[in-house]
Design a protein around this motif. Structure first.
Motif, short mmCIF file in Angstrom:
data_model
loop_
_atom_site.label_atom_id
_atom_site.label_comp_id
_atom_site.label_asym_id
_atom_site.label_seq_id
_atom_site.Cartn_x
_atom_site.Cartn_y
_atom_site.Cartn_z
N UNK A 70 0.46 -1.19 0.13
CA UNK A 70 -0.31 0.00 -0.14
C UNK A 70 0.94 1.28 -0.24
N UNK A 71 2.52 0.97 0.31
CA UNK A 71 3.37 2.70 0.03
C UNK A 71 3.99 2.14 -1.18
N UNK A 72 3.30 1.67 -1.85
CA UNK A 72 3.87 1.73 -3.35
C UNK A 72 2.79 2.69 -4.23
N UNK A 219 4.34 7.12 -20.07
CA UNK A 219 3.72 7.98 -18.80
C UNK A 219 2.50 8.13 -18.95
N UNK A 220 1.90 7.24 -17.62
CA UNK A 220 0.63 7.06 -17.74
C UNK A 220 0.15 6.77 -17.40
N UNK A 221 -1.19 5.61 -16.55
CA UNK A 221 -1.71 4.21 -16.31
C UNK A 221 -2.19 3.49 -17.54
N UNK A 222 -0.75 2.53 -17.19
CA UNK A 222 -1.80 0.69 -18.30
C UNK A 222 -2.68 -0.30 -18.19
N UNK A 223 -2.29 0.31 -16.29
CA UNK A 223 -2.87 -1.14 -15.88
C UNK A 223 -2.53 -0.70 -14.29
N UNK A 224 -3.19 -2.10 -13.74
CA UNK A 224 -2.93 -2.02 -12.13
C UNK A 224 -2.48 -3.77 -11.86
N UNK A 229 -2.84 -8.19 -2.28
CA UNK A 229 -4.29 -7.55 -2.27
C UNK A 229 -3.92 -6.10 -2.26
N UNK A 230 -3.18 -5.02 -2.65
CA UNK A 230 -3.63 -4.05 -3.27
C UNK A 230 -3.11 -3.69 -5.25
#
Length: 546
Positions: A70-72, A219-224, A229-230
């Protein structure tokens, strides 16, 4: 306090590094993996092993940093470029070993494309020369040699990717098949001006578009990725050399860096202008962010730090890479020995896939120290060839060179590089600039850092190496180097009727032999091939091949 996690998947090892807001390393983990050499000129990796080592160090680095998932705040990915992976979408199972960027088996394909007059088309659209270095011909080779692969690709059953795509696929559990423009621009399939895959190039290489990943910003969110569990955003992707350029704060046109890793890679930021080289360099995408694409001129040296690895694993004159500096310093100079480490041919600006490694000037008085010194000097001399071409292309003279990578910690090498270039060589406090660049790209995308100016403020000098060698001695060394390079070129000759080409077989002109069968880049599981510590054969004379 949140941190950013960088996954740095390299040619010989997988690393993970946790960075804080100042750009300092909080923790790091690294694992090497097998280097597979089925025959001369061929280099492969096990993609499953790549993922296993990368996943392992990711969890290890987080644990070492003493933080929880959760700290990442974000994950950034940087990777060995051009290395080609082909896998099944349904199972995530690779169809063959990954063909590594150093692999030369497709030189014959490149020759055929050049003979058919297609080189200008590839150069105009991709900024790349037709060379076995790049992914497109490697992918064609796999589709040609893995039974049924091309038909399955057309049905949408298979996926292609460079290593970044392979990591994203695994991190997201197969939900995302994507790459960024910096990696796509190394495939021979991507139009760097339009920012998209090109139908004409795909047709020339007989690559179905159904195979190709989606293009997402660097630079941009492409997935998770789900860790403990985070769900952590994957927010940065860049090829290793472009990531290092960003991590070195070379954000403005005219700034340049050289990374000393397995190979050496000198990049100069050219901003929004895709400068066409007239000196055999590459025009490549640096990164895309905030709706803008920046470009770079690049010169690639295939064998940089890998020559030290060869001294360790091939000759056995050192037990670890760290010993090479002391061995080289045990003699005052190279004793007349000149080493051209063209184990995988020569890259920029020569682009000769048929060159092979050569050692000249050996006498009875030559020692391991002279060979170690000549090996380190070869890294700097190859970089000098690239920088000379780059300055002619850009029409400027660099005032200094920023350096990074593992071999940049070698003071003897850095001093010789400054001497041979005649300009200061500047080493930053943080040498992990490849991973740092990926972290910056990811952190900027999620607001961990405000802007590029904030990350540039983190860059600090560790040491500056000033030229001290007399210029007459420099000229003498360069002249000897150029003679040696010329004598190393065109060592392997083409055998009539061999569609894989001379670099594909790795044969010596003086020792012809029958064409070998299809190697381990065939449907997996394959017979375990010979690996890095196998005994190597040598051709006659002073030619030493890896």
């Amino acid at each position: 306090m949140p941190h950013v996690l960088a996954l740095d998947q390299g040619t010989t090892s997988s690393r993970a590094i946790v960075f804080d807001a100042s750009g300092a390393v909080r923790a790091a983990a690294q694992r090497e993996f097998r280097q597979i050499f089925p025959q001369g000129g061929w280099v492969e990796h096990d993609a499953v092993e790549i993922w296993a080592t990368q996943s392992g160090v990711m969890h290890e680095a987080i644990a070492k940093a003493g933080i929880a998932a959760r700290d990442v705040a974000a994950i950034g990915i940087t990777n060995q470029r051009e290395t080609t992976v082909l896998w099944e979408r349904a199972t995530g199972r690779p169809l063959a070993h990954a063909i590594v960027w150093q692999d030369r088996r497709t030189a014959g394909i490149c020759e055929a494309l050049r003979a058919a007059g297609h080189a200008p088309t590839f150069l105009r659209k991709t900024g790349l020369v037709l060379d076995a270095y790049f992914s497109g011909t490697k992918l064609k080779w796999l589709l040609d040699h893995v039974p049924g692969a091309r038909e399955r690709a057309r049905r949408g059953e298979l996926a292609f990717g460079t290593v970044d795509s392979w990591l994203v696929w695994n991190l997201t559990g197969g939900r995302v098949h994507a790459t960024d423009p910096s990696n796509a621009s190394r495939t021979l399939l991507f139009d760097i001006h339009r920012g998209d895959w090109d139908d004409e190039l795909c047709a020339l290489l007989d690559v179905p578009r159904e195979l190709l990943p989606a293009i997402v910003p660097s630079s941009g969110v492409c997935g998770t990725a789900a860790l403990d569990g985070v769900e952590i955003p994957i927010a940065g992707i860049a090829g290793d050399q472009q990531a290092a350029l960003f991590g070195q704060a070379c954000h403005s046109p005219g700034l340049a860096k050289n990374t000393y890793g397995t190979g050496c890679f000198l990049l100069m930021n050219t901003g929004g202008n895709a400068v066409a080289s007239v000196n055999n360099l590459l025009t490549t995408v640096a990164w895309s962010r905030d709706g803008r694409t920046d470009y770079a001129l690049e010169g690639s040296v295939f064998i940089g730090g890998a020559v030290v690895q060869w001294l360790r694993d091939g000759l056995g004159i050192i037990r670890s890479a760290h010993e090479v500096e002391a061995l080289a310093a045990s003699v005052p100079d190279n004793g007349g020995v000149c080493f051209v480490p063209a184990f995988a041919g020569l890259g920029a600006p020569h682009w000769d896939p048929y060159a092979r490694g050569s050692i000249f000037g050996l006498t009875r008085g030559a020692t391991g120290g002279h060979l170690a010194r000549a090996a380190l000097e070869s890294i700097a001399l190859q970089s000098r060839d690239v920088l000379d071409a780059m300055q002619r292309d850009a029409g400027i003279t660099l005032a200094g060179l920023r350096v990074d990578g593992g071999a940049a910690a070698n003071d003897l090498l850095m001093q010789f590089q400054a001497d041979i270039l005649g300009v200061p060589v500047v080493r930053p406090q943080v040498l992990e600039t490849t991973a740092l660049g990926a972290a910056y790209l990811a952190g900027l995308a999620v607001g961990y850092w405000k802007d590029a100016a904030e990350v540039a403020a983190n860059w600090r000098i560790d040491r500056e190496f000033e030229p001290s060698m007399p210029r007459a001695r420099v000229a003498e060394l360069i002249a000897g180097w150029e003679r040696a390079v010329e004598r190393s070129r065109r060592w392997v000759v083409q055998e009539t009727g061999d569609p894989l080409g001379p670099a594909g077989t790795g044969r010596c002109a003086t020792r012809p032999r029958a064409r070998p069968p299809i190697p381990s880049a065939s449907p997996m599981p394959a017979r375990r091939p010979r690996e890095v510590r196998r005994r190597r054969k040598t051709c006659i004379g002073s030619q030493l091949r890896a």
